[in-house]
Design an enzyme around this catalytic site. Structure first.
Site, PDB file in Angstrom:
ATOM      1  NE  ARG A   1       2.905 -12.261   7.279  1.00  0.00           N
ATOM      2  CZ  ARG A   1       3.401 -11.469   6.318  1.00  0.00           C
ATOM      3  NH1 ARG A   1       4.052 -10.372   6.653  1.00  0.00           N
ATOM      4  NH2 ARG A   1       3.237 -11.743   5.054  1.00  0.00           N
TER       5      ARG A   1
ATOM      6  CG  ASN B   1      -0.198  -8.872   3.172  1.00  0.00           C
ATOM      7  OD1 ASN B   1       0.020  -7.915   2.438  1.00  0.00           O
ATOM      8  ND2 ASN B   1       0.730  -9.416   3.953  1.00  0.00           N
ATOM      9  CD  GLU B   2       3.699  -9.825   1.659  1.00  0.00           C
ATOM     10  OE1 GLU B   2       3.988 -10.584   2.597  1.00  0.00           O
ATOM     11  OE2 GLU B   2       4.228  -8.722   1.491  1.00  0.00           O
TER      12      GLU B   2
ATOM     13  CD  GLU C   1       3.876  -4.757   1.852  1.00  0.00           C
ATOM     14  OE1 GLU C   1       4.981  -5.280   2.118  1.00  0.00           O
ATOM     15  OE2 GLU C   1       2.801  -5.172   2.296  1.00  0.00           O
TER      16      GLU C   1
ATOM     17  CD  GLU D   1       7.454  -7.550   8.894  1.00  0.00           C
ATOM     18  OE1 GLU D   1       6.482  -6.806   8.630  1.00  0.00           O
ATOM     19  OE2 GLU D   1       7.957  -8.327   8.076  1.00  0.00           O
TER      20      GLU D   1
END
Lengths: 674, 674, 674
Positions: free
Chosen positions: C112, C150-151, C304, C352
């Protein structure tokens, strides 16, 4: 394929590199080989640059001469295709055929093994030289077999690998949709719209896809196997019918799916290097031997061991001649037809000039060489051992241990509940327990006929296919006793976790349902209520349809099941959810075996350091007695020690460090005298 | 080359970077330099981008101005060619002249030292700027010498290096067949069919060829030396006759073959950084000094030390002003003509802004600066020390220790019997023993005249050429006493192991024959029958023509020789097959020296923490007394302490942490009072 | 920007990946969400390859269907732009838009986050899909907010980054001369003659330039922020007014300058992963919460956490349901409007698959799921907590701790006096001390209004700008109490060390002058004369205009100041030159607070393991009582426990492991019963 490998004697010798020496040394070598009663060398492993010094120009006269000398002296040989180490000219002529690392760095010559196995130029050059050797030497009288390549295992991540990987995937999955499902590419937006987008694992930003990772390992094994097959076909097309082998590697080098490779071979051979000089070295010999015999499906060839050294933490520690002898017999006791070494004569230059050898730098007048001479004498006295039983296994084992490379590769994928457990270490731990108990074991291929095993153990067999699950169920139904440990049966062959409770693939068979996997912190141990001590791994488990054999006693898990046993049909299925310490594993597995009436080969021996292994022969059993302990033991049996010639009927003394091999009527008992 | 380096005083100062500061700071710096009695700065080391801000456009006015100021203040300078750090424009203009790592990554600017030494563009740019500096500043009155480049040592594995390496190999070996033999390329199918196939060591699949590896280190040293020589020639062609030096680095940065480099220089200079803040720091000062004096063949220049810090494990630990003073005198006692520092004024930006300096961030009002002022006073009082003796060595040593970069590089090749032994650590261990005993030592170049040494020690000198073997034999025959340790003389200069028994190159001289090298497991020690304790390394050894001084007592080796001594002609040749612990090494070497009548410079001093070194001067001896211990000692001698002016005839008290330098009639004794 | 984030209830739910599941599972998920009273999911985070399976071809029907289901069930959602994870087709179509490592390796898909944030193709594709989502879903009733990307955090060192970095530098510095000064390029000959020569940090030969290094981190943060801003603008241009957030990461992933990012957002959200399963986990929850609330300037969103596990050293250790509940309330007590998780349903494939989830592999019938149900009940009972006070902060803190990403990045530059101190660890150590004392803290942005804090602590704030120095001076003058530790104020914003004495930027304010920084050797501790124990860091310090609170007692520093306090105007400025051990830090900071009358939220609670946090609400206070200890405690207050409904007037028992949330009239006291 031909029948089981039975060369009519035990093979002694090693890798020989005449290309490093002058003809005078060749002559001396032949003399020394005869002096120690060696009968076999392995040739040509790294000879590509000598055999083909420029592309297409072959020089074989030197090899003709070498083989003539060997034939003349009655010394046999394995002839290797030299394809593991392409010469420098190959790098320059075919830079595209060099292997590429995941980060894109293209390796080059200067060491060995620099080949991209999927590159057409490499494959063509390999076939060409295999054909040449096959044609020229395939009917030589001394040819014991073809040693194709050497220690296959260079992984390539370059464009040729990408192309071949895509073809392999297309064959496996048919459609890109099927691949997307199998790899769960919906996670992290990895969905492929065509096979053209798929790559080998490359340098990327974070964790790789585990299904991609394991498929790449499977592909790499299959791709190298295809290369092996091509070489075999060239050899056969050239008319040679000699047995074909290639040398596997352990303990850490696991790039092949060993069972399917064995299908391509007449006999499996093994290069085996120890990793400890402590007492576990002997357990390691047994582990390697049991694997090799199991893979080979009978006799096998120990192609390499180190004559004098054991490399640990960058130090080459001593392997004494006595220990080397015991190890050699340890391999043979478990089915090896040989004690071969890397290498015959210690090199004076090159990267492995300090690797042990049968003729060390010090030469003939040396402890090491005297040790080889002693080995030669012993192996000559053991010639009858090489004959195979008319039927049945070489070593009778009632315990089977499942092995599959997939399990190894699966445990190398990222982000499992614990990254601390390695497949090889876990298999060794279980095998070590049986070895310490003196109980013989086989390793077992998934889906194989396991009806002869009373006890079957799955250690950390993370992925299981549907067929494998059914196979295990049938084993148990049919009366088998199955023990399954933690980290087994959690996923299918695509590494998809089976839901509904752990271990999802075996939940029904085991009658348990796990809710959470709870690794322990480093160095924390917990004790079960049966006294078993566990470390690293526990589970939050319920016994849904099984008896509880042991319960957790600590913290959150107090009172919950840890070890369970379900009765299914005529058999039982035991689940061990906690990772034993080695000592608890030893105790528990020995007791489990005992409960089934499975005992050691020679009761009382292991406790005193005496390793006892029974190898079945042609109308006779051979009881190998290898004494690693420090006090003389006495063994009584109706037979004769082939090594000393002494009868054992009144008791045979085996001194500390010594060996004996009793020739016994099949099935005859032996016993340890007090 | 000019005569020995004798600037007429002891040099004090450091690297100065006026390009980082404005003219007002220059003025302040000159004032501060005078305040501390500094007389020397090093200039221009990293000035390339300031001197040549764009290719071919030179700006020297600022430097003219700086030098005028220094000349005006009577402060001398080393002027550096700035070639260690090409400016950013160089990377863009000549990307091919950037260095390439073994994995193919081409480094770029953003730090320092990004040059491919074999690249024509780099060499041309280097010559041009050297010529410019030589022409413009070569006859400046304050010019103490040329400091060519800085800490040579960037290894390049790119195409330019490959081309130059091939030329070097062709010159060395003549034919590709000779190279193939020297590199033992028959192993692992590395045979080259032409020089064009040879590469520098590059990323490859497994272990590199050790002969290739060491030849590449030799080539790299020679190639950088050729670059140095070109610069020297430009300087000389520009008419400057000032002494030429370049700064070596130790302890871990060993990219030069120091002896042959010294041949190119008028004086050797050393950058010396400590790696411990414990008591071994003083032994390290002595080690660096003895190396530098030996390499230089007399006086040398300490070009850099750290004024205030010692970097250990990522922490810059304190070096107190008192310790800095003792270290400075420690270097000078052993032949340095200077105590120079990196750097004069601490930078406020850049990667080394936290590196210690003479003018620290805190400025003039600081412990550190006061310490420098004190050093200036002391060095002024020691001015007579700088004068050289009319003949004979600066420091009289009866013990010689062989040093050769080849030994270092050889021990970096892969897969020796133990990877635990590092050349530098082993040399330091032996040197430390003599230092702890207060016995002066020289380092010795292979084939040099060693007749003045009563004791010559070879520590881990793995490769030895034929000439070196003969040289050692002649030394012993002529009455010398040779001690050879484990890991010496095993191979020839191509790193081919000599066969027939270890250590093959010295077997006859030593009268021993080793069969196996048996490294000990980590942390295991064994005791010999003379009480010597050994670790890491033992050997299976026979004394074929030598007396046994000590025997092994453990396991397999019990009763076998460990230390032997052969008498040959008028001398002896001792072999130590076991690796001493440091303590046993200390005891053993001190006793060996004592046996030969070799004693400490000042008996009893070392035991009390007092370091005593005698530096010979012009008609006078200077006995340096550096007191690292914690109780005042008293020394009596017929001389005067140059530091305090006090007479020592009735005994001079040296307090804990203090220093004294006695001026004595040549050869006069001194003694420690109780 | 809209007002503070007040969704009218506490949010419960997690990341949901319907693209991994079939519609039947969607239905089951909606049912289970309702069962546990979850009200929020995060969608679309990794959906790019599903939403846009080929470039320009969008598939949204599945998402329409998913959102319809959610809307139908009354479940809200954050909708994410999927730009963190470009699909495989993107790599092939735009290889230039892949990120490049410092060594030049270009990363590719397979995991990713493989995007080069400065690449036009990436930015354009990101804007396009953001616009599409904004237009299609921007007015959905269930839309709680936009979760952009995201992040954020992929650093790129490739050509696009180089171009953008140069533009950023040109904007920052104007001229290349100004850059040369700011980066101190005169050191090591790094002077640039034009911006074109400047590169991102790349593989180079030795240490990088620290000013370049920190500017590259600042640039990377700004560049990613610009990408975020573009997405926000597309969303707004599409007409959606829903709140915008992006999820930050801690503790080790620090690629954003959090304050300036918060300026772009309606609410800050945080992904928070613990790094210990020991008692410090609770302190870590508090640390993350206080940071997030401070960054957000009020309510924030816990986007999260892990429902069941804590990953330590490669092992996922247990987080029990009780602990998960306490942690969830710990976040909420400190301002979170949510307890959201990664992820809702545990994946069965992908990297994950073993990450914890609300619906675990075992499914609904599991301890974990029952824990979530319990959490849902509790959060429902706590609905009133979500309402915001009419004015004033959510949590009243009298202690402010300075935080700035610059400090973090500065401590990652090379060759500081010690490489052992990490910014994050140091902040945590100080925060931990207050947490252990039960004293609430805020983190503070440089230059913010800090008048409400009685105590302001700077821990290892290495660089300070002129404005920041003035700001601190004004704080103290105005009556504030400032505590500054070691490693603070040493440099300006270009990382130039301020000269004249340490800490140069704060010397006048603190009334001290340091001469040398003296890190201690590993594992060495020293005790000050007030009993404080220090490790790792000491300084040679003088008190020029300050009272000495504690002095060193060891070696060189004996008797010199270690901790000082200056009075300035109405306030004080304290300097702590030695690095406390954690225990001494706890003792010292608690005492310092006490001296100022700053006490714990609930006296006596922390000592018994009871965490007490007061969150201000709409006309009411909520006193969270989270009991991590092992004995029941009793708390008395004029209020009611929202969880149990019990009145606390006569004392409310909180059992070991339990929780209570008292609803109290604003400012009402509570007390611990004995």
């Amino acid at each position: 394929m031909s029948g089981p490998f039975a060369p009519g004697r035990l093979l002694l010798g090693g890798d020989w590199s005449p290309e490093q020496w002058d003809p005078a040394t060749w002559d001396e070598d032949v003399e020394l080989l005869r002096e120690v009663r060696a009968n076999t060398v392995s040739l040509g492993i790294f000879s590509w640059s000598t055999l083909e010094p420029e592309e297409g120009r072959f020089e074989t006269a030197w090899l003709d001469e070498v083989l003539d000398r060997l034939d003349g002296a009655g010394i046999g040989y394995f002839l290797s295709t030299p394809t593991a180490s392409p010469p420098p000219w190959f790098s320059l002529a075919h830079p595209d055929a060099l292997p590429v690392r995941p980060d894109g760095v293209r390796l080059t010559h200067g060491s060995r093994d620099t080949y991209a196995v999927s590159a057409p130029a490499y494959r063509e050059a390999s076939r060409r030289i295999a054909r040449l050797l096959g044609e020229r030497y395939g009917d030589r009288p001394g040819l014991r077999g073809w040693h194709l390549h050497n220690e296959y295992g260079t992984l390539d991540h370059g464009p040729h690998a990408a192309r071949a990987f895509r073809a392999w995937l297309r064959a496996r999955y048919g459609t890109i949709e099927a691949l997307n499902r199998a790899w769960c590419t919906a996670f992290w937006s990895q969905g492929y719209s065509s096979f053209a987008e798929v790559e080998p694992p490359r340098a990327t930003q974070y964790l790789p896809n585990p299904s991609q990772a394991i498929d790449f390992r499977r592909f790499s094994s299959d791709e190298m196997r295809a290369a092996l097959r091509e070489q075999r076909e060239e050899i056969r097309a050239a008319g040679s019918q000699a047995p074909v082998t290639t040398n596997y590697m352990l303990p850490t080098w696991n790039h092949l799916e060993q069972w399917s490779w064995a299908d391509e071979l007449d006999v499996v051979s093994l290069d085996h290097y120890l990793d400890t000089a402590g007492p576990d070295a002997e357990a390691h010999v047994a582990y390697g031997s049991d694997l090799a015999r199991s893979w080979s499906g009978g006799p096998w060839v120990l192609m390499e061991q180190n004559a004098t050294g054991i490399k640990v933490d960058g130090r080459t520690l001593a392997k004494s001649p006595e220990r080397m002898l015991r190890h050699s017999l340890g391999y043979i006791a478990r089915g090896s037809q040989s004690s071969l070494f890397f290498q015959w004569r210690q090199s004076t230059g090159g990267a492995e000039q300090w690797h042990g050898a049968l003729v060390p730098h010090a030469g003939r007048d040396s402890r090491a060489f005297r040790g080889v001479r002693r080995l030669g004498e012993v192996l000559e006295s053991l010639a009858p051992v090489a004959a195979l039983p008319e039927e049945g296994p070489l070593v009778e084992a009632e315990v089977g241990l499942l092995w599959h490379a997939d399990g190894w590769w699966a445990l190398e994928t990222p982000d499992l509940p614990s990254a601390q457990l390695r497949y090889g270490e876990e298999q060794r731990a279980t095998h070590r327990s049986f070895h310490r108990a003196g109980i013989p074991t086989d390793f077992v291929r998934p889906l194989a006929d396991v009806s002869r095993y009373r006890l079957l153990v799955l250690t950390c067999q993370y992925p299981l296919s549907d067929a494998e699950v059914t196979w295990l169920e049938e084993y148990v139904e049919g009366g088998g006793h199955l023990v399954v440990t933690y980290l087994s049966g959690l996923a299918d062959e695509h590494l998809h976790v089976a839901t509904g409770g752990y271990p999802g693939r075996l939940r029904e068979l085991l009658g348990v349902r796990g809710e959470e996997i709870l690794p322990l912190p480093a160095r924390e141990v917990v004790t079960l209520d049966d006294g078993t001590v566990a470390e690293e791994w526990t589970e939050l488990l319920a016994a849904t349809d099984a008896e509880v054999l042991a319960r957790y006693t600590h913290a959150d898990l107090a009172g919950l099941p840890a070890i369970t046993r379900a009765r299914r049909g005529a058999g039982t299925a035991t689940y061990v959810s906690a990772r034993w310490t080695q000592e608890s594993r030893d105790t528990w597995l020995r007791a489990a075996a005992q409960e089934l009436g499975i005992g050691p080969t020679l009761p009382g021996a292991a406790e005193r350091g005496l390793e006892a292994v029974r190898r079945r022969g042609h109308g006779v059993d051979h009881l190998f007695l290898l004494h690693h302990g420090d006090r003389t033991v006495r063994v009584q049996a109706e037979g004769t020690d082939l090594v000393s010639g002494a009868a054992a009927a009144q008791g045979l003394a085996v001194p500390a460090g010594g060996v004996a091999v009793l020739s016994l009527p099949p099935g005859t008992a032996a016993r340890l005298l007090p």
